[in-house]
Design an enzyme around this catalytic site. Structure first.
Site, PDB file in Angstrom:
ATOM      1  N   PRO A 114       1.685  -8.076  -0.720  1.00  0.00           N
ATOM      2  CA  PRO A 114       0.221  -8.054  -0.665  1.00  0.00           C
ATOM      3  C   PRO A 114      -0.503  -9.318  -1.121  1.00  0.00           C
ATOM      4  O   PRO A 114      -1.219  -9.326  -2.124  1.00  0.00           O
ATOM      5  CB  PRO A 114      -0.117  -6.872  -1.569  1.00  0.00           C
ATOM      6  CG  PRO A 114       0.978  -6.877  -2.595  1.00  0.00           C
ATOM      7  CD  PRO A 114       2.209  -7.291  -1.833  1.00  0.00           C
ATOM      8  N   CYS A 115      -0.390 -10.390  -0.350  1.00  0.00           N
ATOM      9  CA  CYS A 115      -1.071 -11.627  -0.712  1.00  0.00           C
ATOM     10  C   CYS A 115      -2.595 -11.474  -0.647  1.00  0.00           C
ATOM     11  O   CYS A 115      -3.322 -12.287  -1.215  1.00  0.00           O
ATOM     12  CB  CYS A 115      -0.595 -12.785   0.153  1.00  0.00           C
ATOM     13  SG  CYS A 115      -0.693 -12.503   1.913  1.00  0.00           S
TER      14      CYS A 115
END
Length: 152
Positions: A114-115
């Site tokens: 989850p950047c």
């Protein structure tokens, strides 16, 4: 093999090596519409029913620094955010916030890794390989789900 997943943020291409997810691409235009645990989990995530992906993922490529950044990103809890600077500091180089941003941009498996949970100082929305509107949508989805789970 590449699978095509319809999502609220547009079509996603999910690249597999066997059963292992090795890539997620925004704006995909081709791929199979097949059943696979990664497809099921992405659909559940976008429906607000899944907060932790369990499909096997392999983060291929990247420098040692990028791989360290991706390791930090995976640890950010659902519905929470960290700044680029906080990740740089955690990696021992407080001045490397821009390099953290570059590593986020090179993340081969966005959404699952989850950047989008990495933001600028003060929570400012900056940079995202999928575009800031997608980043905002992902963060808003997680905030809504987290609030609903916390307060019923």
């Amino acid at each position: 093999m590449q699978l095509l997943v319809d999502s609220p943020i547009g079509p996603l291409g999910v690249r597999l090596d066997g059963d292992v997810v090795v890539g997620v691409r925004f704006g995909a235009t081709s791929g199979e519409a097949a059943e696979h645990p990664a497809v099921e989990q992405l659909k559940a995530y976008f429906a607000g029913a899944l907060t932790d992906f369990t499909v096997p993922v392999e983060l291929r490529g990247g420098s040692d620094f990028e791989r360290a950044v991706w390791g930090q990103i995976v640890a950010i809890p659902y519905g929470e955010m960290l700044t680029y600077g906080a990740i740089a500091t955690a990696l021992g180089d407080p001045g490397a916030a821009r390099a953290v941003g570059t590593a986020c941009n090179h993340n081969p498996v966005p959404v699952i890794v989850p950047c989008h949970r990495v933001v600028g100082a003060g929570g400012k929305l900056t940079g995202f390989g999928g575009g800031l509107p997608r980043k905002r949508q992902l963060l808003e989805l997680e905030a809504r789900v987290a609030l609903k789970r916390a307060w019923g």
